[in-house]
Design a protein around this motif. Structure first.
Motif, mmCIF file in Angstrom:
data_model
loop_
_atom_site.group_PDB
_atom_site.id
_atom_site.type_symbol
_atom_site.label_atom_id
_atom_site.label_comp_id
_atom_site.label_asym_id
_atom_site.label_seq_id
_atom_site.Cartn_x
_atom_site.Cartn_y
_atom_site.Cartn_z
ATOM 1 N N PHE A 262 -3.896 8.454 -4.957
ATOM 2 C CA PHE A 262 -3.362 8.472 -3.593
ATOM 3 C C PHE A 262 -4.433 8.032 -2.588
ATOM 4 O O PHE A 262 -4.162 7.221 -1.695
ATOM 5 N N VAL A 263 -5.631 8.551 -2.740
ATOM 6 C CA VAL A 263 -6.721 8.175 -1.831
ATOM 7 C C VAL A 263 -7.065 6.701 -1.992
ATOM 8 O O VAL A 263 -7.323 5.985 -1.014
ATOM 9 N N SER A 264 -7.061 6.236 -3.242
ATOM 10 C CA SER A 264 -7.341 4.831 -3.502
ATOM 11 C C SER A 264 -6.348 3.925 -2.792
ATOM 12 O O SER A 264 -6.697 2.837 -2.314
ATOM 13 N N ALA A 265 -5.096 4.367 -2.711
ATOM 14 C CA ALA A 265 -4.073 3.597 -1.997
ATOM 15 C C ALA A 265 -4.265 3.687 -0.490
ATOM 16 O O ALA A 265 -4.103 2.690 0.233
ATOM 17 N N CYS A 266 -4.631 4.867 -0.020
ATOM 18 C CA CYS A 266 -4.765 5.074 1.426
ATOM 19 C C CYS A 266 -5.863 4.210 2.039
ATOM 20 O O CYS A 266 -5.732 3.747 3.178
ATOM 21 N N VAL A 267 -6.943 3.981 1.304
ATOM 22 C CA VAL A 267 -8.057 3.219 1.886
ATOM 23 C C VAL A 267 -7.687 1.755 2.095
ATOM 24 O O VAL A 267 -8.367 1.044 2.848
ATOM 25 N N GLU A 268 -6.605 1.290 1.467
ATOM 26 C CA GLU A 268 -6.256 -0.122 1.589
ATOM 27 C C GLU A 268 -5.677 -0.452 2.959
ATOM 28 O O GLU A 268 -5.844 -1.570 3.456
ATOM 29 N N ILE A 269 -4.978 0.489 3.568
ATOM 30 C CA ILE A 269 -4.370 0.205 4.870
ATOM 31 C C ILE A 269 -5.433 -0.089 5.927
ATOM 32 O O ILE A 269 -5.380 -1.140 6.585
ATOM 33 N N TYR B 86 1.999 1.844 -3.413
ATOM 34 C CA TYR B 86 0.833 2.329 -4.155
ATOM 35 C C TYR B 86 0.631 3.822 -3.895
ATOM 36 O O TYR B 86 0.332 4.601 -4.819
ATOM 37 N N MET B 87 0.842 4.250 -2.648
ATOM 38 C CA MET B 87 0.680 5.662 -2.300
ATOM 39 C C MET B 87 1.798 6.525 -2.865
ATOM 40 O O MET B 87 1.595 7.715 -3.150
ATOM 41 N N CYS C 11 0.830 -1.212 0.000
ATOM 42 C CA CYS C 11 0.000 0.000 0.000
ATOM 43 C C CYS C 11 0.863 1.261 0.000
ATOM 44 O O CYS C 11 0.519 2.249 -0.666
ATOM 45 N N VAL C 12 1.972 1.231 0.733
ATOM 46 C CA VAL C 12 2.864 2.400 0.759
ATOM 47 C C VAL C 12 3.414 2.660 -0.641
ATOM 48 O O VAL C 12 3.474 3.809 -1.100
#
Length: 571
Positions: free
Chosen positions: A388-395, A237-238, A234-235
């Motif tokens: 960026f938001v799409s990546a953040c929601v994965e954590i 991805y962000m 995820c990081v």
């Protein structure tokens, strides 16, 4: 004495394991940004036909040509459906400055003008992969995912036959090499070839990192290790939208991200082989030396040679063989042809439907996940912020799985995740018509729940199938997931050609159907892992009317033991 006993005696979660956990987590960061780099290297900006009378011929100050200029209505028809000038047509003019609105239109035979800033260049704008050639873009993305599929087919064989360490090191280095080779691209075919091989390496590196981590730490921390690896993804991805925001030229973006690979050169010496694998392959001397190294690093000062006797190591190496033999003996009345890999999954009474339902779930989850992840450029708003938001929601999605598994049943969670994800996707097109921001919010809600389902499906599948076919079940179902990821770019392509709302309707409908199919699968929380097909079939399939029933009859101790001994994100 078992391997776990020895591991606990030298520190199953000591300083050494924490250090390796950190290194392995860092190794998964490139997997995140390389998987999503296509969002920006193959980005399709707004475009229109080049009009020589206004823009000049192709190559004449092409990068400086303004996208919005006066007088376009005289040369380009208006697309009333999308409320913009047509992207792929212009009027068929018979004279240099004359025009006739009743004349037929023609394609962009003078090239295209893109709505980009100075210095910005993607594979799409470099090779004009729009309009009649727009089909090339999803093909490149699908080829990358096909590489991931290819990697998944050979990953297990290489890891079991040659070791986890060679697979991880080779895949890590080759991943950076093939991504870096994209700076020499001269055609879409070359681009696709490099992405195929990079895709094959990316999964192998990720899987090997998880396996090494799971086999070098005690069972209580395996889920934590695997969750850390997913967060590392995820990081990465962000990070990729941040890189893409400052690096506008697509080949330079590949160069910079691939150059980071030099940081991982020391991994050749820092990452160990799995002690468990060394023991199973009768490499006792190397296993003994590695286990002593771990003990010393963890500060265990007692005389531990008694734990590392050749007799103990030899007994541990035969544990798995004895288990397989006992299972084989219990299935001795079965016909020989049923022992062919994957045959029993599709022929054993009662397991056929379970296998098919699981394959469908994996396919739908992967299809939905990658469609939402790769489609951030078509949501409206700012592409970089969307990604960026799409990546953040994965954590928080993966963390929700980690914590809720101890309190809720697997089937209940899976159905809830899929229903909520389906709802988020289905209402997104309706919200998009009113507000782009609202549509992004609902799409991200769907992404959160689908990502959670992705984190859960590994464990849920492993617990439904018996030991004799568990790896085969995970192999066949994960292969169907790769099929979903291969098809995802074409779902996005349908949105490019038929309206951006269509992909959300498709994946939302599939997710809803998958949730209903999961109602027919059994609950596995609080049960022991089945060894035989008879034990697996004792887990009764549920019905939709029992969706709200909570699995509370099992003690907290049973649930805890079940979570500790199972892998949440096993490869």
């Amino acid at each position: 004495m078992s391997y776990d006993d020895i591991l606990n005696s030298i520190g199953g979660w000591g300083k050494y394991q924490k250090w390796i956990c950190l290194l392995l987590t860092l190794s998964t960061i490139p997997n995140g940004y390389f998987t999503m780099i296509l969002v920006f290297t193959s980005k399709t900006p707004e475009h229109r036909c080049r009009i020589p009378e206004i823009d000049g011929l192709h190559g004449e100050n092409a990068t400086l040509t303004p996208f919005n200029v006066s007088g376009l209505s005289e040369y380009i028809p208006w697309d009333s459906k999308n409320n913009r000038f047509d992207r792929c047509l212009r009027y068929n003019l018979t004279a240099k400055y004359g025009f006739n609105e009743t004349q037929n239109t023609t394609g962009c035979d003078f090239g295209y003008v893109y709505d980009i800033v100075e210095g910005q260049l993607t594979a799409v704008t470099e090779w004009d992969l729009v309009c009649n050639y727009s089909y090339v873009k999803p093909r490149i993305s699908s080829v990358f995912m096909a590489g991931v599929l290819f990697g998944s087919l050979i990953c297990g064989v290489v890891a079991d036959g040659f070791g986890r360490w060679p697979l991880m090191i080779a895949s890590t280095y080759l991943q950076f090499i093939f991504m870096g080779l994209n700076i020499f691209n001269t055609s879409p075919a070359m681009y696709a070839a490099f992405m195929f091989f990079a895709g094959g390496c990316s999964l192998n590196n990720f899987v090997a990192a998880i396996v090494i981590g799971a086999e070098i730490c005690d069972k209580k921390h395996r889920a934590f290790m695997e969750t850390s690896a997913m967060i590392g993804f995820c990081v990465g991805y962000m990070v990729i939208p941040l890189f893409a925001y400052f690096i506008l030229e697509w080949k330079t973006l590949f160069l910079v991200t691939a150059a980071i690979g030099v940081v991982y050169i020391p991994y050749w010496w820092l990452i160990p082989e799995s002690p468990r694998w060394l023991i199973t392959k009768n490499k006792f001397i190397k296993a003994k030396l590695l286990l002593k190294k771990i003990a010393k690093f963890n500060g265990v000062n007692e005389d531990i040679d008694t734990f590392f006797t050749d007799e103990n190591l030899f007994l541990m190496s035969n544990d798995s063989e004895k288990e397989e033999k006992s299972i084989s003996d219990s299935q001795g009345n079965e016909k020989c042809w049923t022992k062919i890999p994957y045959i029993q999954l599709f022929t054993h009474p009662g397991m056929i439907s379970r296998t098919l339902y699981s394959c469908c779930s994996w396919f739908v989850i992967a299809l939905t996940y990658y469609t939402l992840s790769l489609n951030t450029g078509n949501m409206g708003g700012n592409d970089y912020i969307n990604c960026f938001v799409s990546a953040c929601v994965e954590i928080p999605a993966y963390l929700s799985v980690y914590f809720l598994l101890r309190r809720k049943g697997r089937r209940t969670l899976m159905i809830s995740y899929l229903l909520a994800g389906s709802a988020g996707c289905i209402i997104t097109p309706l919200i998009m018509r009113v507000s782009d921001i609202g549509g992004i919010v609902t799409a991200m809600i769907g992404k959160f729940f689908v990502t959670s389902a992705f984190g859960l499906v590994y464990l849920y599948t492993a617990e439904m199938f018996p030991t004799v076919s568990r790896n085969q079940a995970l192999g066949i179902t994960s292969m169907f997931a790769r099929f979903g990821s291969v098809i995802a770019p074409y779902i996005i392509y349908l949105g490019d050609t038929n309206g951006r709302e269509l992909p959300y309707t498709i994946i939302g409908s599939f997710s809803l159907a998958s949730a209903l199919l999961n109602c027919l699968l059994p609950e596995t929380a609080g049960t022991h892992l089945p060894d035989t097909y008879e034990e697996a079939l004792e887990m009764k399939s549920g019905r939709c009317m029992n969706l709200r029933k909570r699995v509370r009859k099992h003690s907290d101790k049973e649930l805890k033991e079940d979570d500790d001994t199972s892998s949440v994100f096993a490869a």
